[in-house]
Design an enzyme around this catalytic site. Structure first.
Site, PDB file in Angstrom:
ATOM      1  N   CYS A 115      -1.792 -40.065   0.167  1.00 50.61           N
ATOM      2  CA  CYS A 115      -2.305 -39.712  -1.162  1.00 50.61           C
ATOM      3  C   CYS A 115      -1.444 -40.281  -2.287  1.00 50.61           C
ATOM      4  O   CYS A 115      -1.834 -40.213  -3.452  1.00 50.61           O
ATOM      5  CB  CYS A 115      -2.397 -38.197  -1.300  1.00 50.61           C
ATOM      6  SG  CYS A 115      -3.427 -37.466  -0.036  1.00 50.61           S
ATOM      7  N   HIS A 256      -2.631 -36.463  -8.740  1.00 54.13           N
ATOM      8  CA  HIS A 256      -3.423 -36.482  -7.510  1.00 54.13           C
ATOM      9  C   HIS A 256      -4.238 -35.190  -7.435  1.00 54.13           C
ATOM     10  O   HIS A 256      -3.725 -34.104  -7.674  1.00 54.13           O
ATOM     11  CB  HIS A 256      -2.485 -36.606  -6.309  1.00 54.13           C
ATOM     12  CG  HIS A 256      -3.172 -36.428  -4.995  1.00 54.13           C
ATOM     13  ND1 HIS A 256      -4.359 -37.051  -4.692  1.00 54.13           N
ATOM     14  CD2 HIS A 256      -2.845 -35.683  -3.904  1.00 54.13           C
ATOM     15  CE1 HIS A 256      -4.726 -36.703  -3.480  1.00 54.13           C
ATOM     16  NE2 HIS A 256      -3.833 -35.871  -2.971  1.00 54.13           N
ATOM     17  N   ASN A 286     -10.210 -33.763  -2.345  1.00 50.47           N
ATOM     18  CA  ASN A 286      -9.059 -34.649  -2.187  1.00 50.47           C
ATOM     19  C   ASN A 286      -9.515 -35.973  -1.570  1.00 50.47           C
ATOM     20  O   ASN A 286      -9.833 -36.036  -0.389  1.00 50.47           O
ATOM     21  CB  ASN A 286      -8.027 -33.960  -1.292  1.00 50.47           C
ATOM     22  CG  ASN A 286      -6.787 -34.796  -1.060  1.00 50.47           C
ATOM     23  OD1 ASN A 286      -6.733 -35.969  -1.433  1.00 50.47           O
ATOM     24  ND2 ASN A 286      -5.786 -34.196  -0.451  1.00 50.47           N
TER      25      ASN A 286
HETATM   26  N1  ACO Z   1     -12.672 -20.300   4.090  1.00 51.09           N
HETATM   27  C1  ACO Z   1     -12.354 -19.003   4.227  1.00 51.09           C
HETATM   28  N2  ACO Z   1     -11.162 -18.580   4.679  1.00 51.09           N
HETATM   29  C2  ACO Z   1     -10.256 -19.520   5.001  1.00 51.09           C
HETATM   30  C3  ACO Z   1     -10.527 -20.891   4.895  1.00 51.09           C
HETATM   31  C4  ACO Z   1     -11.789 -21.272   4.410  1.00 51.09           C
HETATM   32  N3  ACO Z   1     -12.147 -22.568   4.238  1.00 51.09           N
HETATM   33  N4  ACO Z   1      -9.437 -21.583   5.270  1.00 51.09           N
HETATM   34  C5  ACO Z   1      -8.505 -20.683   5.626  1.00 51.09           C
HETATM   35  N5  ACO Z   1      -9.006 -19.445   5.465  1.00 51.09           N
HETATM   36  C6  ACO Z   1      -8.344 -18.158   5.720  1.00 51.09           C
HETATM   37  C7  ACO Z   1      -7.202 -18.281   6.702  1.00 51.09           C
HETATM   38  O1  ACO Z   1      -7.668 -18.186   8.023  1.00 51.09           O
HETATM   39  C8  ACO Z   1      -6.350 -17.086   6.301  1.00 51.09           C
HETATM   40  O2  ACO Z   1      -6.886 -15.938   6.876  1.00 51.09           O
HETATM   41  P1  ACO Z   1      -5.920 -14.790   7.452  1.00 51.09           P
HETATM   42  O3  ACO Z   1      -5.116 -14.326   6.279  1.00 51.09           O
HETATM   43  O4  ACO Z   1      -6.885 -13.812   7.999  1.00 51.09           O
HETATM   44  O5  ACO Z   1      -5.078 -15.488   8.483  1.00 51.09           O
HETATM   45  C9  ACO Z   1      -6.539 -16.987   4.801  1.00 51.09           C
HETATM   46  O6  ACO Z   1      -7.746 -17.717   4.498  1.00 51.09           O
HETATM   47  C10 ACO Z   1      -5.404 -17.568   3.989  1.00 51.09           C
HETATM   48  O7  ACO Z   1      -5.089 -18.852   4.488  1.00 51.09           O
HETATM   49  P2  ACO Z   1      -3.920 -19.703   3.885  1.00 51.09           P
HETATM   50  O8  ACO Z   1      -3.784 -20.962   4.671  1.00 51.09           O
HETATM   51  O9  ACO Z   1      -2.703 -18.869   3.726  1.00 51.09           O
HETATM   52  O10 ACO Z   1      -4.489 -20.013   2.432  1.00 51.09           O
HETATM   53  P3  ACO Z   1      -3.764 -20.679   1.225  1.00 51.09           P
HETATM   54  O11 ACO Z   1      -3.827 -19.805   0.046  1.00 51.09           O
HETATM   55  O12 ACO Z   1      -2.411 -21.247   1.616  1.00 51.09           O
HETATM   56  O13 ACO Z   1      -4.709 -21.914   0.917  1.00 51.09           O
HETATM   57  C11 ACO Z   1      -4.866 -24.297   1.250  1.00 51.09           C
HETATM   58  C12 ACO Z   1      -4.910 -22.939   1.914  1.00 51.09           C
HETATM   59  C13 ACO Z   1      -5.971 -24.393   0.235  1.00 51.09           C
HETATM   60  C14 ACO Z   1      -5.066 -25.355   2.327  1.00 51.09           C
HETATM   61  C15 ACO Z   1      -3.492 -24.501   0.561  1.00 51.09           C
HETATM   62  O14 ACO Z   1      -2.465 -24.169   1.449  1.00 51.09           O
HETATM   63  C16 ACO Z   1      -3.281 -25.918   0.072  1.00 51.09           C
HETATM   64  O15 ACO Z   1      -3.911 -26.372  -0.853  1.00 51.09           O
HETATM   65  N6  ACO Z   1      -2.328 -26.652   0.665  1.00 51.09           N
HETATM   66  C17 ACO Z   1      -2.010 -27.980   0.230  1.00 51.09           C
HETATM   67  C18 ACO Z   1      -3.044 -28.951   0.726  1.00 51.09           C
HETATM   68  C19 ACO Z   1      -2.791 -30.329   0.192  1.00 51.09           C
HETATM   69  O16 ACO Z   1      -2.453 -30.519  -0.939  1.00 51.09           O
HETATM   70  N7  ACO Z   1      -2.952 -31.320   1.047  1.00 51.09           N
HETATM   71  C20 ACO Z   1      -2.684 -32.644   0.613  1.00 51.09           C
HETATM   72  C21 ACO Z   1      -2.856 -33.456   1.765  1.00 51.09           C
HETATM   73  S1  ACO Z   1      -2.435 -35.022   1.235  1.00 51.09           S
HETATM   74  C22 ACO Z   1      -2.604 -36.176   2.445  1.00 51.09           C
HETATM   75  O17 ACO Z   1      -1.734 -36.977   2.569  1.00 51.09           O
HETATM   76  C23 ACO Z   1      -3.785 -36.224   3.318  1.00 51.09           C
END
Ligand code: ACO
Length: 329
Positions: A115, A256, A286
């Site tokens: 990214c 980004h 993303n």
């Molecule tokens: N829908 C509903 N519930 C969900 C979903 C979904 N799509 N995904 C996860 N959950 C649930 C989980 O199972 C968890 O449930 P639990 O509490 O019963 O275990 C709960 O929601 C919370 O999950 P978390 O992973 O703690 O949620 P968080 O608030 O951390 O958000 C997210 C997750 C959006 C992925 C966040 O961590 C994030 O944005 N991370 C950074 C991602 C990013 O920037 N990636 C860049 C990649 S760049 C590259 O090089 C490809």
């Protein structure tokens, strides 16, 4: 000798026509619009069909950028494609784009920094221009991560979309516009947090070593979130420091587009008001290396980015890598 500046003379974009909304996703995995919108800011994303690839999107973006710049394909000296989801391991996607647009006198290579790919590619292109090695460079940022996500994993499949953006950089000595400063950083110690293990020389596709290793994207969301919030602020503060300016001197911030909460936290740390922060993650999700040039494209199209303005771009991603560019548009 006069200083050569790498000036953005043209910009273009390439996006698939197929839209996948959060409601559509809720029919595929156990999720809903409210969860996705609240945690990420994403409402919908564009998804490639089978026939659409990194090169097909890249070619559309490249042609538009060349038209906009008024530069003929055979005046290009170099084509750089930032991508981690190229059409094939080889030949490079940049060569496919070079051939399709008719850049008959250009070199071509791909650059993989996930990214942050567009940040790294723009920095590389501008350094080559400033050194007098080349005059006209096409920089394409494109990813089609929808083809690599696990569509049964709700924690990753809701995040990504496909898209491309491209700029034409032209060496000029008669202006103070151009790429002003660049910061590029990495920490391979965090490699395990975002990865696609299969398809390289470690676990070749269909080899016995492929075994249980996944051919889909793995991401440790929380770890990446923590890294992203620190990395965005870190890269921007270093960049401003090196340029000897403050965030107040920034006309537009194009980060980004991974997650609205990450963008808001970076803007807060930099004390940037919302009107200076560009956001389109709600419509594209993303798009990895496509995200920043797609943002720059829309910002210019909508009149938020005009020649002479100072724009700060910042990216982070798998590697881990992160970086930022300061450009006088
Ligand atoms: N829908 C509903 N519930 C969900 C979903 C979904 N799509 N995904 C996860 N959950 C649930 C989980 O199972 C968890 O449930 P639990 O509490 O019963 O275990 C709960 O929601 C919370 O999950 P978390 O992973 O703690 O949620 P968080 O608030 O951390 O958000 C997210 C997750 C959006 C992925 C966040 O961590 C994030 O944005 N991370 C950074 C991602 C990013 O920037 N990636 C860049 C990649 S760049 C590259 O090089 C490809």
């Amino acid at each position: 000798m006069k200083t050569i500046h790498a000036v953005v003379e043209g910009i273009g974009h390439g996006i698939p026509s197929k839209v996948l909304t959060n409601d559509d996703l809720s029919k595929i995995v156990d999720t809903n619009d409210e969860w996705i919108a609240q945690r990420t800011g994403i409402r919908e994303r564009r998804i490639c069909t089978e026939d659409e690839t990194a090169s097909t999107l890249g070619v559309i973006a490249a042609r538009e950028a060349l038209d906009h710049a008024g530069i003929a394909p055979d005046d290009l000296d170099m084509v750089i494609c930032a991508t981690v989801s190229g059409d094939m391991p080889f030949p490079s996607t940049s060569c496919l784009i070079q051939d399709a647009i008719g850049a008959s006198k250009a070199g071509a290579f791909d650059l993989g920094a996930a990214c942050a790919g567009f940040i790294y590619a723009t920095a590389t292109a501008s350094a080559m221009i400033e050194a007098g090695q080349v005059r006209n460079v096409l920089v394409v940022g494109v990813d089609v991560l929808s083809k690599f996500v696990d569509w049964t994993d709700r924690s990753t499949c809701v995040l990504f979309g496909d898209g491309a953006g491209a700029i034409v950089l032209h060496g000029r000595t008669d202006t103070d516009r151009g790429v002003l400063k660049t910061v590029m950083l990495s920490d391979g110690g965090g490699a395990e947090h975002i990865k696609l293990e299969v398809g390289g020389s470690k676990y070749p596709m269909c080899s016995p070593r492929h075994g249980d290793h996944s051919h889909h994207i793995f991401m440790a969301g929380r770890e990446v979130y923590r890294f992203a919030v620190t990395a965005m602020g870190d890269a921007c503060c270093r960049l401003l420091d090196q340029a000897g300016i403050t965030a107040e001197d920034i006309d537009l911030f194009v980060p980004h587009q991974a997650n609205l909460r990450i963008i808001e936290s970076a803007a807060k740390r930099l004390e940037l008001p919302p009107e200076k922060v560009f956001v389109n993650v709600d419509r594209f999700g993303n798009t990895s290396a496509g995200s920043i040039p797609l943002g720059l494209y829309e910002a210019e199209r909508d009149g938020r980015l005009k020649p002479g303005m100072v724009v700060m771009t910042v990216g982070f991603g798998a590697g881990l890598v992160w970086g930022a560019n300061l450009i006088r548009w």
